[in-house]
Structure formats: C-alpha cells, structure tokens
Design a protein around this motif. Structure first.
Motif, PDB file in Angstrom:
ATOM      1  N   ASP A 221      10.487  54.444  28.008  1.00  0.00           N
ATOM      2  CA  ASP A 221       9.749  53.801  29.002  1.00  0.00           C
ATOM      3  C   ASP A 221       9.212  52.471  28.688  1.00  0.00           C
ATOM      4  N   ARG A 222       8.438  52.594  27.390  1.00  0.00           N
ATOM      5  CA  ARG A 222       7.890  51.352  26.786  1.00  0.00           C
ATOM      6  C   ARG A 222       9.049  50.046  26.739  1.00  0.00           C
ATOM      7  N   LEU A 223      10.144  50.554  26.131  1.00  0.00           N
ATOM      8  CA  LEU A 223      10.929  49.576  25.892  1.00  0.00           C
ATOM      9  C   LEU A 223      11.595  48.831  27.126  1.00  0.00           C
ATOM     10  N   ARG A 224      11.538  49.659  28.504  1.00  0.00           N
ATOM     11  CA  ARG A 224      11.886  49.077  29.639  1.00  0.00           C
ATOM     12  C   ARG A 224      10.775  48.204  30.390  1.00  0.00           C
ATOM     13  N   ASP A 225       9.623  48.687  29.970  1.00  0.00           N
ATOM     14  CA  ASP A 225       8.339  47.843  30.469  1.00  0.00           C
ATOM     15  C   ASP A 225       8.167  46.476  29.574  1.00  0.00           C
ATOM     16  N   ASN A 226       8.651  46.425  28.404  1.00  0.00           N
ATOM     17  CA  ASN A 226       8.726  45.337  27.757  1.00  0.00           C
ATOM     18  C   ASN A 226       9.816  44.289  27.609  1.00  0.00           C
ATOM     19  N   TRP A 227      11.049  45.000  28.381  1.00  0.00           N
ATOM     20  CA  TRP A 227      12.159  44.269  28.391  1.00  0.00           C
ATOM     21  C   TRP A 227      12.068  42.727  28.677  1.00  0.00           C
ATOM     22  N   SER A 228      11.421  42.413  29.911  1.00  0.00           N
ATOM     23  CA  SER A 228      11.495  41.124  30.383  1.00  0.00           C
ATOM     24  C   SER A 228      10.604  40.153  29.803  1.00  0.00           C
ATOM     25  N   LYS A 229       9.478  40.530  29.129  1.00  0.00           N
ATOM     26  CA  LYS A 229       8.737  39.687  28.510  1.00  0.00           C
ATOM     27  C   LYS A 229       9.509  39.367  27.044  1.00  0.00           C
ATOM     28  N   SER A 230      10.156  40.580  26.687  1.00  0.00           N
ATOM     29  CA  SER A 230      10.958  40.108  25.334  1.00  0.00           C
ATOM     30  C   SER A 230      11.910  39.061  25.535  1.00  0.00           C
ATOM     31  N   GLY A 231      12.687  39.264  26.804  1.00  0.00           N
ATOM     32  CA  GLY A 231      13.749  37.950  27.034  1.00  0.00           C
ATOM     33  C   GLY A 231      12.998  36.719  27.233  1.00  0.00           C
ATOM     34  N   GLU A 232      11.780  36.809  27.784  1.00  0.00           N
ATOM     35  CA  GLU A 232      11.266  35.372  27.983  1.00  0.00           C
ATOM     36  C   GLU A 232      10.708  34.745  26.484  1.00  0.00           C
ATOM     37  N   ALA A 233      10.394  35.531  25.762  1.00  0.00           N
ATOM     38  CA  ALA A 233       9.769  35.270  24.300  1.00  0.00           C
ATOM     39  C   ALA A 233      11.000  34.602  23.430  1.00  0.00           C
ATOM     40  N   VAL A 234      12.183  35.282  23.509  1.00  0.00           N
ATOM     41  CA  VAL A 234      13.313  34.599  22.566  1.00  0.00           C
ATOM     42  C   VAL A 234      14.350  33.901  23.335  1.00  0.00           C
ATOM     43  N   LYS A 235      13.857  33.285  24.604  1.00  0.00           N
ATOM     44  CA  LYS A 235      14.748  32.237  25.180  1.00  0.00           C
ATOM     45  C   LYS A 235      14.992  30.868  24.356  1.00  0.00           C
TER      46      LYS A 235
END
Length: 235
Positions: A221-235
């Motif tokens: 659940d935490r992974l899913r919560d963090n998924w979008s901001k993780s994608g933004e961070a590594v753009k």
C-alpha cells in the motif's frame, strides 16, 4: 527492507536519538579532542562510491565521467535528493528507476543517520543498515561479482551511493527469480517490492496466489502511495 518494526516507530527513534546525542555530548565534555570531533560528520560528508574521487575497487567498473555526485543534504532526509544515483544504478542493474526510488521512499520510515543506525543495531543486531534498509544477509548474497563486491555491509550507513547500488542489484536478483507470467493481478514491480520487504520465498508464494499478509500488504500500500512521486523524482 523487512525488519520487525514493532516498537521501531518515530517515538522509539526519538528516544534513541536523544541517547546518542547525549552520549556524544558527554564525550566532548570530558576533555576529548574537540578539533577531531568538530570535523564533518558522516551525515554531512559526500558519500564515497561513483564520482567521489576514490579509486575503483578490484572488480569494479570504470566510473563514467558524468557519474552523479550527490551530497548528503543537511536536515531532513529526502529520497528525491538521490534521483541521480537512483537513475544511474537502476540502469546499471537493469531495474525500473521508479521502483528503486519507491523502495527508498518506503524505507524512509526511520531517521537515516549513521550514529542512530549503529545505536539501533547495537541493541538489535539483526537490524538493517543504510537508506535502503538492507540486512546483512541480503547484502552478502547480492554483492558477489558486482561492482561493489569489495565493499562491506558496515559501510552502508555512511555511503548512500553504495546503499542505492546494492538495493538496485538486489531488486535485479529478485526479479530474476519471478516466473515469466505470475498468476496474480500484481505487476512485476509490485512483486519485486514485496520480495524486497518479505524475502524471495514469500515473493514467489505471492506470485503463485498465496494470500498477502498484513505487513506485506501495508508495504505494498505504501509503495502504491509513493509510486507517482517516485516517477516524478526520477524523470
């Protein structure tokens, strides 16, 4: 990475932090050489590893000229500050950088200060080290034949680059154990993240359809919560 978090919430870490800081204050107050203790702390020092100026160890690959050189920023730790090494080591290990960044966000539940980590480990010898919360056994299983083969698990709290690199290769190894077509409605990245948290055996059981337990579900659940901001961070 999975470790018994019972009693390891923010309050417990605050108590440990107070004890460590008090201990350091007593040492300095008892006539120890302040000139030695006044130098940069491990938290403020730039991590060794690629781009740090250190000579490559035996068996390591040559450092590319554009290797990231992140510093440990003062104040609160933010995984997004390490987007450059996340991208580099994810590419090196052939894993999704968004997954690697999401793992760092998931593992940011405790303060990643070298002194605090070592204080915690003295009372809990099986505790994990570094910003990716890697256990000794996982590190030892992952490092043979890898660019960091000559490095030691004990270095993880002081070298955030090394922690990210080791986590990337551990994710690579977990992904290599998955069947080509898991029979569950979970992505491969989600299954690999569950393996990072709960171990390869549980990951393979989840891939076969075994019910996910409460702790692993919380991690997912935490992974899913963090998924979008993780994608933004590594753009």
């Amino acid at each position: 990475m999975s470790e018994d978090k019972k009693g390891s919430g923010p309050g417990r870490w605050l108590v440990i932090g107070v004890v460590v800081v008090a201990g350091l204050g007593l040492v300095r107050g008892n006539g120890h050489d302040d000139a030695a203790s006044a130098g940069p702390s491990p938290t403020a020092a730039a991590p060794s590893g690629p781009g740090s100026g250190a000579a490559p160890s035996a068996g390591s690959s040559a450092t590319p000229p554009n290797a990231p050189k992140p510093s440990k920023p003062p104040g609160r730790y933010d995984p997004a500050d390490y987007a450059a090494p996340v991208r580099q080591y994810a590419a090196e290990a052939g894993v999704n950088p968004q997954l690697l960044m999401a793992i760092l966000y998931n593992e940011a539940y405790k303060p990643h200060d070298p002194e605090l980590e070592r204080a915690w480990q003295r009372g809990k010898p099986d505790a994990s080290f570094g910003i990716a919360n890697m256990h000794r056994a996982a590190f030892e299983d992952t490092r043979p034949g890898r660019p960091f083969a000559s490095r030691q698990w004990e270095e993880l709290p002081d070298d955030r680059n090394l922690a990210i690199q080791a986590a990337a290769w551990h994710l690579h190894d977990l992904a290599g154990q998955l069947p080509a077509r898991p029979g569950v409605p979970l992505s491969r990245d989600e299954l690999v993240a569950l393996g990072y948290n709960a171990g390869a055996g549980n990951m393979l059981a989840f891939a076969r359809g075994v019910r996910i337990g409460s702790q692993a579900q919380s991690y997912l659940d935490r992974l899913r919560d963090n998924w979008s901001k993780s994608g933004e961070a590594v753009k």
